[in-house]
Scaffold this motif. Structure first.
Motif, PDB file in Angstrom:
ATOM      1  N   ASN A 399       0.791  -1.245   0.000  1.00  0.00           N
ATOM      2  CA  ASN A 399       0.000   0.000   0.000  1.00  0.00           C
ATOM      3  C   ASN A 399       0.814   1.281   0.000  1.00  0.00           C
ATOM      4  OD1 ASN A 399      -2.756  -1.247   0.547  1.00  0.00           O
ATOM      5  ND2 ASN A 399      -1.531  -2.052   2.227  1.00  0.00           N
ATOM      6  N   GLY A 400       2.102   1.179   0.332  1.00  0.00           N
ATOM      7  CA  GLY A 400       2.875   2.403   0.503  1.00  0.00           C
ATOM      8  C   GLY A 400       3.677   2.760  -0.732  1.00  0.00           C
ATOM      9  N   ASP A 401       4.375   3.853  -0.606  1.00  0.00           N
ATOM     10  CA  ASP A 401       5.233   4.303  -1.687  1.00  0.00           C
ATOM     11  C   ASP A 401       6.607   4.520  -1.065  1.00  0.00           C
ATOM     12  OD1 ASP A 401       6.276   5.320  -3.928  1.00  0.00           O
ATOM     13  OD2 ASP A 401       5.209   7.235  -3.868  1.00  0.00           O
ATOM     14  N   VAL A 402       7.368   3.441  -0.989  1.00  0.00           N
ATOM     15  CA  VAL A 402       8.651   3.529  -0.290  1.00  0.00           C
ATOM     16  C   VAL A 402       9.762   2.962  -1.172  1.00  0.00           C
ATOM     17  CG1 VAL A 402       7.718   3.384   2.060  1.00  0.00           C
ATOM     18  CG2 VAL A 402       8.219   1.285   0.826  1.00  0.00           C
ATOM     19  N   PRO A 403      10.958   3.513  -1.015  1.00  0.00           N
ATOM     20  CA  PRO A 403      12.070   2.954  -1.803  1.00  0.00           C
ATOM     21  C   PRO A 403      12.435   1.542  -1.319  1.00  0.00           C
ATOM     22  CG  PRO A 403      12.814   4.742  -0.346  1.00  0.00           C
ATOM     23  CD  PRO A 403      11.343   4.667  -0.202  1.00  0.00           C
ATOM     24  N   ASP A 404      13.076   0.810  -2.193  1.00  0.00           N
ATOM     25  CA  ASP A 404      13.470  -0.566  -1.849  1.00  0.00           C
ATOM     26  C   ASP A 404      14.320  -0.603  -0.582  1.00  0.00           C
ATOM     27  OD1 ASP A 404      12.112  -1.390  -3.976  1.00  0.00           O
ATOM     28  OD2 ASP A 404      13.859  -1.768  -5.271  1.00  0.00           O
ATOM     29  N   LEU A 445      -1.432   6.353   3.095  1.00  0.00           N
ATOM     30  CA  LEU A 445      -2.677   7.127   3.182  1.00  0.00           C
ATOM     31  C   LEU A 445      -2.788   8.025   1.962  1.00  0.00           C
ATOM     32  CD1 LEU A 445      -2.360   8.175   6.933  1.00  0.00           C
ATOM     33  CD2 LEU A 445      -3.563   6.196   5.993  1.00  0.00           C
ATOM     34  N   LYS A 446      -3.880   7.869   1.235  1.00  0.00           N
ATOM     35  CA  LYS A 446      -4.080   8.725   0.055  1.00  0.00           C
ATOM     36  C   LYS A 446      -4.886   9.929   0.527  1.00  0.00           C
ATOM     37  CE  LYS A 446      -2.452   5.129  -2.097  1.00  0.00           C
ATOM     38  NZ  LYS A 446      -1.172   4.850  -1.461  1.00  0.00           N
ATOM     39  N   ASP A 449      -9.887  15.312   0.558  1.00  0.00           N
ATOM     40  CA  ASP A 449     -10.286  16.662   0.971  1.00  0.00           C
ATOM     41  C   ASP A 449     -10.882  16.704   2.374  1.00  0.00           C
ATOM     42  OD1 ASP A 449      -9.511  17.419  -1.453  1.00  0.00           O
ATOM     43  OD2 ASP A 449     -11.524  17.402  -2.355  1.00  0.00           O
ATOM     44  N   GLY A 450     -11.327  15.553   2.861  1.00  0.00           N
ATOM     45  CA  GLY A 450     -12.058  15.549   4.133  1.00  0.00           C
ATOM     46  C   GLY A 450     -11.183  15.669   5.360  1.00  0.00           C
ATOM     47  N   TRP A 451      -9.884  15.655   5.211  1.00  0.00           N
ATOM     48  CA  TRP A 451      -9.087  15.765   6.436  1.00  0.00           C
ATOM     49  C   TRP A 451      -7.917  16.725   6.290  1.00  0.00           C
ATOM     50  CZ3 TRP A 451      -4.656  12.311   5.842  1.00  0.00           C
ATOM     51  CH2 TRP A 451      -4.842  11.293   4.918  1.00  0.00           C
ATOM     52  N   SER A 452      -7.599  17.303   7.465  1.00  0.00           N
ATOM     53  CA  SER A 452      -6.615  18.377   7.459  1.00  0.00           C
ATOM     54  C   SER A 452      -5.422  18.047   8.349  1.00  0.00           C
ATOM     55  CB  SER A 452      -7.277  19.653   7.993  1.00  0.00           C
ATOM     56  OG  SER A 452      -7.736  19.388   9.310  1.00  0.00           O
ATOM     57  N   PHE A 453      -5.395  16.809   8.847  1.00  0.00           N
ATOM     58  CA  PHE A 453      -4.349  16.482   9.829  1.00  0.00           C
ATOM     59  C   PHE A 453      -3.153  15.810   9.151  1.00  0.00           C
ATOM     60  CE2 PHE A 453      -5.572  12.140   9.420  1.00  0.00           C
ATOM     61  CZ  PHE A 453      -6.936  12.167   9.238  1.00  0.00           C
ATOM     62  N   LEU A 528     -10.261   3.073   5.914  1.00  0.00           N
ATOM     63  CA  LEU A 528     -11.256   4.084   6.303  1.00  0.00           C
ATOM     64  C   LEU A 528     -10.879   5.463   5.776  1.00  0.00           C
ATOM     65  CD1 LEU A 528     -12.095   3.192  10.006  1.00  0.00           C
ATOM     66  CD2 LEU A 528     -13.743   3.493   8.169  1.00  0.00           C
ATOM     67  N   LEU A 529      -9.601   5.797   5.890  1.00  0.00           N
ATOM     68  CA  LEU A 529      -9.180   7.130   5.450  1.00  0.00           C
ATOM     69  C   LEU A 529      -9.116   7.208   3.917  1.00  0.00           C
ATOM     70  CD1 LEU A 529      -6.498   7.958   8.147  1.00  0.00           C
ATOM     71  CD2 LEU A 529      -8.781   8.905   7.925  1.00  0.00           C
ATOM     72  N   ASN A 530      -8.598   6.164   3.306  1.00  0.00           N
ATOM     73  CA  ASN A 530      -8.448   6.216   1.848  1.00  0.00           C
ATOM     74  C   ASN A 530      -9.783   6.181   1.122  1.00  0.00           C
ATOM     75  OD1 ASN A 530      -5.770   6.356   2.293  1.00  0.00           O
ATOM     76  ND2 ASN A 530      -5.259   4.324   1.518  1.00  0.00           N
ATOM     77  N   ARG A 531     -10.759   5.538   1.718  1.00  0.00           N
ATOM     78  CA  ARG A 531     -12.087   5.521   1.078  1.00  0.00           C
ATOM     79  C   ARG A 531     -12.914   6.741   1.483  1.00  0.00           C
ATOM     80  NH1 ARG A 531     -11.606   0.051   2.569  1.00  0.00           N
ATOM     81  NH2 ARG A 531     -12.826   0.474   4.418  1.00  0.00           N
ATOM     82  N   GLY A 532     -12.365   7.580   2.348  1.00  0.00           N
ATOM     83  CA  GLY A 532     -13.072   8.786   2.774  1.00  0.00           C
ATOM     84  C   GLY A 532     -14.257   8.480   3.673  1.00  0.00           C
ATOM     85  N   GLU A 533     -14.242   7.314   4.331  1.00  0.00           N
ATOM     86  CA  GLU A 533     -15.375   6.957   5.190  1.00  0.00           C
ATOM     87  C   GLU A 533     -15.345   7.731   6.498  1.00  0.00           C
ATOM     88  OE1 GLU A 533     -16.018   2.676   5.605  1.00  0.00           O
ATOM     89  OE2 GLU A 533     -15.226   2.423   3.591  1.00  0.00           O
ATOM     90  N   LEU A 534     -14.170   8.153   6.935  1.00  0.00           N
ATOM     91  CA  LEU A 534     -14.073   8.999   8.119  1.00  0.00           C
ATOM     92  C   LEU A 534     -13.316  10.267   7.742  1.00  0.00           C
ATOM     93  CD1 LEU A 534     -13.256   6.688  11.170  1.00  0.00           C
ATOM     94  CD2 LEU A 534     -15.477   7.412  10.305  1.00  0.00           C
TER      95      LEU A 534
END
Ligand code: SF4
Length: 607
Positions: A399-404, A445-446, A449-453, A528-534
């Protein structure tokens, strides 16, 4: 135990082992030469040689039936009081319903001179001389004596001539009833079993040899009961297919854990008990009351229509903060095996109400004994930490975007656990891997718009941002689940091998939780965060940290329960089951290890 009886018992164990290795040849069972006793069987014999048979409660004829079917099943049900219902046992109870209405006492007293064709139903008999108790389904008077009639669900067996004959265990139970009736001074002329599926009464042979064998089986069963050693599972045996204890016994898995081969067997049957589903009631409104009406649990909240749940369909009740549970409802929960978890308003797991645990003395004794062995503690702790780091790495990789380089760092930490020489070093590796993992957690975490933290790593007590608030809540719920699972399988949840025992801390539940943290809780938070459910509006920020509000918690639980119901493949055996069930399978594997029935514990890992 007298030498002669011990010799007979030893022979029986050898036969049992031998029966396990019968070869199948064109449907015919060909016996192999007599086997040596397994180390466990030798331990049982050794124990019996060195101990007296202490007085025991009378053995139910039904338990004798279990013993003849499988000694391990007998041990589970009679010694450990583990009883799992399956479709067969439920159907069996229903077949018995019409004979289970006991005859009046005066009828029972009249049994000695039961007139011809008179019938007595559900006749309870006990003999201290035989150390046996039983309930005879029906006794019918006849010219030469009484006839015993037992009722069984299922079909009779057929012999080589195609004639119907009773199953061995069923026949032994009836013969035991014959012994009990004889003890009462009754002449038993005949016995038969009515098989509901065959719709036929099948005769059971009663003679001196049958009675002698029955006495011998009673002695064997009692010897096993006091031996403190659960007999090994059957190997590749058709009896397991029909056994209600299968989900607890895990015969094929146990065989592999006992002697791991290079490749584990691919098993088609997942060890799922019937009725493995059920509702979870979460009550969080301050002032709400969980009561009981008839066979329903009723949740009442001021100003709202009460909500009713059939108690038999409820698996757990979670109570947050100032919620009342009436004593009637508590009693129903205890009777129905419903766990009640108590949480603080902020979601901290406070405790658990549940019925008496399975006796599980062997496993707990093993747990206490092995805790005193530093080498074993380290072996288990290594596997716990290795599996956790492995699963964190997989989640980050997927799920992440990290170097090898980051993944390699995690791999290094994981692989180094196998060589960690003490707990301190293991803690260091776990901490190093966690630091890398949480440093890059935000890449999973993608942002929407729904979160500012922002999320800048793990913090707790109190959590200071929404991600940490959710992680804390999720770990708290998961630790509650695993505390319950430890009780279910008969382990002490407070004595862990990686987590140090500390007052009020369910250290073993936390040990078992490590491998599941990333796969269950972290995964729920990311989803939950990526689908914008919370969003921001689902959290409250205060001087005491960040918490989910009522709406946010509802959303979190829904996602959490969905995740627990998600099916995953078992990494070793290939079958699929829900995460909820997988928690129990892992705990049972640890239980096996602590009882000395497995050589290692394998953590649950994904690819
Ligand atoms: S599953 Fe098989 S080995 Fe296990 S208790 Fe049942 S019959 Fe015995």
């Amino acid at each position: 135990m007298p030498d002669e009886q011990l010799g007979l018992f030893e022979d029986r164990l050898r036969q049992e082992t031998n029966r396990d290795v019968h070869k199948r040849d064109g449907g015919q069972k060909i016996p192999e030469p007599i086997q040596d006793l397994t180390p466990l069987q030798e331990k049982i014999i050794e124990h019996l040689r060195s101990s007296d048979l202490a007085p025991q409660p009378p053995l139910p004829a039904r338990s004798l039936h279990n013993y003849v079917y499988c000694a391990r099943l007998f041990y589970y049900q009679w010694v450990e009081k583990i009883f799992v219902e399956n479709a067969d046992t439920v159907a069996g109870s229903s077949i018995h319903r019409h004979v289970d209405k006991p005859s009046r006492l005066e009828d029972n007293l009249a049994a000695l001179k039961l007139p011809e064709n008179a019938k007595l139903r559900s006749l309870k008999l006990e003999s201290s001389a035989l150390g046996l108790v039983g309930v005879v389904d029906m006794v019918e008077g006849g010219e030469d004596g009484v006839e015993i009639i037992d009722y069984k669900k299922g079909a009779a067996r057929r012999n080589a001539l195609g004639e119907m004959i009773p199953k061995e265990a069923d026949a032994m139970q009836v013969i035991a009833h014959g012994l009990l009736l004889q003890e009462q001074g009754m002449k038993v002329a005949a016995a038969s079993i009515y098989y509901a599926e065959s719709k036929r009464r099948v005769p059971v042979e009663l003679n001196d040899a049958a009675y002698d064998l029955c006495r011998q089986r009673i002695a064997e069963a009692k010897a096993i009961a006091i031996s403190n050693h659960c007999p090994p599972p059957l190997k590749d045996d058709a009896r397991c297919l029909y056994c209600s204890a299968y989900p607890v016994c895990l015969p094929n898995e146990s065989a592999y854990w006992q002697e791991p081969k290079e490749k584990p067997p691919i098993l088609e049957r997942a060890p799922m008990p019937d009725g493995d589903t059920g509702e979870i009631i979460v009550v969080q409104k301050a002032g709400a009351v969980v009561g009981q009406r008839g066979d329903q649990l009723v949740v009442s909240v001021d100003g709202e229509e009460p909500r009713k749940f059939p108690a038999k369909q409820v698996r757990s009740v979670y109570l947050y903060g100032a919620v009342q549970l009436t004593s009637q409802a508590a009693q129903t929960c205890l009777e129905e095996g419903i766990d009640v978890g108590y949480f603080s308003p902020a979601g901290k797991f406070l405790g658990l109400l549940r019925g008496l645990p399975a006796s599980g003395v062997d496993a707990r004794l093993g747990q206490y004994r092995l805790f005193g062995e530093p080498g074993i503690r380290l072996q288990l702790a290594r596997e716990i930490v290795r599996s956790k780091i492995h699963n964190q790495r997989v989640l980050l990789m997927r799920n992440g975007d990290v170097p090898d380089r980051v993944l390699q760092e995690m791999t290094n930490c994981r692989d180094a656990t196998e060589k960690a020489v003490d707990a301190q070093r293991l803690l260091g590796l776990e901490g190093a891997a966690a630091a890398v993992y949480f440093e890059h957690f935000a890449t999973m975490l993608k942002r929407n718009d729904g979160w500012s933290f922002d999320f800048n790593g793990r913090n707790r007590r109190p959590p200071r941002d929404p991600v940490n608030a959710m992680l804390s809540l999720g770990y708290s719920i998961l630790s509650k689940e695993l505390t319950g699972v430890c009780h279910t399988v008969g382990l002490d949840p407070f004595l862990g091998f990686f987590h140090q025992p500390r007052y009020g801390r369910p250290a073993l539940a936390l040990d078992l939780m490590e491998e599941f943290r990333p796969l269950i809780v972290d995964s729920v938070v990311i989803g939950l965060l990526n689908r914008g459910e919370l969003t921001d509006s689902d959290f409250i920020n205060s001087a005491s940290g960040t918490n989910l509000n009522e709406h946010g918690r509802r959303g979190f639980w829904e996602a959490y329960f969905r995740r627990m119901d998600t099916e995953v493949s078992h990494p070793e055996f290939g079958y699929k089951m829900s995460y909820r069930r997988m928690l129990e399978v892992q705990a049972r594997q640890l239980w096996r290890f602590l009882r000395g029935e497995a050589t290692q514990y394998h953590g649950f890992t994904t690819r």
